[in-house]
Scaffold this active site. Structure first.
Site, mmCIF file in Angstrom:
data_model
loop_
_atom_site.group_PDB
_atom_site.id
_atom_site.type_symbol
_atom_site.label_atom_id
_atom_site.label_comp_id
_atom_site.label_asym_id
_atom_site.label_seq_id
_atom_site.Cartn_x
_atom_site.Cartn_y
_atom_site.Cartn_z
ATOM 1 N N ASP A 169 0.772 -1.171 -0.069
ATOM 2 C CA ASP A 169 -0.009 0.016 -0.206
ATOM 3 C C ASP A 169 0.663 1.248 0.066
ATOM 4 O OD1 ASP A 169 -1.447 -2.285 0.360
ATOM 5 O OD2 ASP A 169 -2.583 -1.116 1.893
ATOM 6 N N GLU A 399 0.645 -9.057 11.654
ATOM 7 C CA GLU A 399 0.755 -8.666 10.274
ATOM 8 C C GLU A 399 2.062 -8.326 9.818
ATOM 9 O OE1 GLU A 399 -1.484 -5.281 9.858
ATOM 10 O OE2 GLU A 399 -1.917 -5.623 7.639
HETATM 11 C C1 GLC Z 1 -3.226 -4.544 3.743
HETATM 12 C C2 GLC Z 1 -1.837 -4.917 2.930
HETATM 13 C C3 GLC Z 1 -2.640 -5.888 1.748
HETATM 14 C C4 GLC Z 1 -3.211 -6.993 2.382
HETATM 15 C C5 GLC Z 1 -4.434 -6.505 3.038
HETATM 16 C C6 GLC Z 1 -5.120 -7.457 3.726
HETATM 17 O O1 GLC Z 1 -3.614 -3.796 2.794
HETATM 18 O O2 GLC Z 1 -1.027 -4.171 2.212
HETATM 19 O O3 GLC Z 1 -1.186 -6.413 0.913
HETATM 20 O O4 GLC Z 1 -3.656 -7.875 1.340
HETATM 21 O O5 GLC Z 1 -3.787 -5.493 4.030
HETATM 22 O O6 GLC Z 1 -4.391 -8.181 4.708
#
Ligand code: GLC
Length: 434
Positions: A169, A399
């Site tokens: 992101d 995460e």
């Molecule tokens: C965030 C991450 C993305 C992922 C999402 C759900 O947006 O950057 O890569 O798929 O979270 O975990």
């Protein structure tokens, strides 16, 4: 099965299974309650591999539910909204996509295809073959969508129309092109992510304004890929998506071979050939790395990121470039305790806690290690697995993590980290990378 590890690692195996079970909403898995309460595309690819270690049927189901949300034009969306959950913003009403179930308007890297190949390898039963056969045409249409809608000029590199599409992101890869996005029509809104996670670990308002402006553009243009390619304010070739797609194309070809889909084999071969050639456009000679290319301005980004090293995962065997990448990787790993950081610590924008601007991600390590092992860099692949194992042991299934201290960041009890533990990191698993 996650059954034959040592006592301590079995505890982690059990916890990982428990996390997947808790985040399983019935055939699809959410990344994390509260923070990400829907099905996410590439998360499901990783999650399927986690389930495959203890429940083959459920593993296939994860991919099937994802593909059920495929658009008529072949695109497989990055979020599937099966129910409206006010904990997440921007929810289905902001996207304005009229499909059932409602979805976002972008895709994500096709890890699911590589997961499908893996499942087909593991499950050679007739039922398994039938499930692979049912998924195959959908995966093929999705890849065709990438090669056509996101590479309409046949450059051999894959454009993303939003930083979320590449899955990284707030990577500095996007800073240049994002600076040019007009946010004057965005107005007031309330973020929900910073209520769940320390704002220091999340993208800034500056980024969010632009994320929303791009969604507005997509909605106003009816999510039409041709209009997106022509005039999206953000149109950037992503090394991550490009490399993951090359690998996924190879895995799709493997499936096509298995299923006797000869026409598809020829179509896929042409994609691979074009990409192997086109990817050189992303090479930043000064840096010795693959970088994002802004297709509007023609400018290459200047950041060595964890996606730069996906060249090995893509199976690119350009000798000189690979040597330079490995030298860069060894240097970067020498600067952190837990690799691979999402940005070179020597870069002025390195921020060890802020999402894709420094932290280490287990899922990326998993992809990187597969590529490194395939290319003969066993030592580096082992280092990445050992670092990832240590991170989980120190902090739990976060995460992402601080590459300097190992501190767990973002959401806890995160599905994809649990899945990566099960399929790759746990001492009771030795089947994949390193
Ligand atoms: C965030 C991450 C993305 C992922 C999402 C759900 O947006 O950057 O890569 O798929 O979270 O975990």
């Amino acid at each position: 099965m996650v059954s034959n590890g040592s006592g301590a690692s079995r505890d982690f195996d059990d916890q990982a299974v428990e996390i997947l079970r808790q985040n399983d909403l019935g055939g699809f898995t959410i990344p994390r309650h509260g923070l990400y309460p829907y099905q996410w595309n590439w998360d499901s690819g990783f999650v399927a591999l986690g389930f495959a270690t203890f429940d083959t049927d459920r593993a296939w189901r994860e991919l099937e539910t994802l593909l059920e949300a495929q658009w008529p034009n072949g695109m497989v969306p990055h979020i599937v909204f099966r129910a409206n959950d006010p904990d997440y913003f921007p929810g289905p009403d902001v996207w304005g996509v009229s499909v059932d179930p409602p979805t976002s308007g972008y895709s994500q890297p096709p890890v699911a295809t590589s997961a499908a190949r893996r499942l087909a390898e593991l499950d050679q039963s007739t039922a398994g073959r039938d499930r692979a056969r049912a998924l195959f045409p959908k995966l093929l249409r999705w890849h065709r969508w990438f090669h056509e809608a996101r590479d309409p000029q046949s450059l051999g590199v894959i454009a993303t129309a939003h930083p979320w599409e590449g899955g990284r992101d707030n990577s500095p890869d996007w800073d240049g092109p994002m600076a040019a996005v007009d946010t004057s029509g965005v107005g007031e809104y309330q973020r929900r992510d910073t209520e769940h996670v320390d704002p220091e670990m999340r993208p800034k308002k500056h980024d969010y304004d632009r994320y929303l402006a791009l969604i507005q553009f997509g909605r106003e243009n009816g999510w039409d890929p041709a209009k997106t390619a022509q005039s999206s304010p953000f149109w950037v070739a992503d090394p991550g998506t490009t490399m993951i797609l090359i690998r996924a194309d190879r895995d799709l070809r493997w499936l096509a071979d298995l299923l006797g889909e000869d026409d598809a084999v020829r179509e896929i071969d042409a994609w691979i050939e074009r990409a192997e050639d086109g990817v050189q456009r992303l090479w930043n000679e000064e840096l010795g790395a693959y970088c994002a290319l802004d297709l509007r301005s023609g400018k290459l980004a200047d950041g060595l990121t964890n996606a730069s090293f996906l060249a090995f995962y893509a199976g690119l065997n350009h000798r000189d470039r690979n040597d330079r990448l490995i030298a860069n990787l060894r240097r970067v790993l020498g600067e952190v305790r837990f690799g691979v950081p999402s940005l070179d610590p020597a870069h002025s924008k390195f921020d060890p806690l802020r999402y894709w601007r420094g932290p280490t991600w287990a899922v990326m390590n998993f992809l990187l290690a597969q590529g490194l092992r395939d290319t003969g860099y066993e030592d580096l692949a082992t280092r990445l697995r050992d670092d990832t194992r240590e991170l989980v042991k120190i902090s739990g299934f976060n995460e992402y993590y601080c590459p300097l201290t190992g501190r767990g960041c973002g959401g806890a009890d995160f599905s994809w980290t649990a899945a990566i533990w099960l399929t790759w990191v746990s001492p009771s698993q030795t089947s994949l990378a390193a």
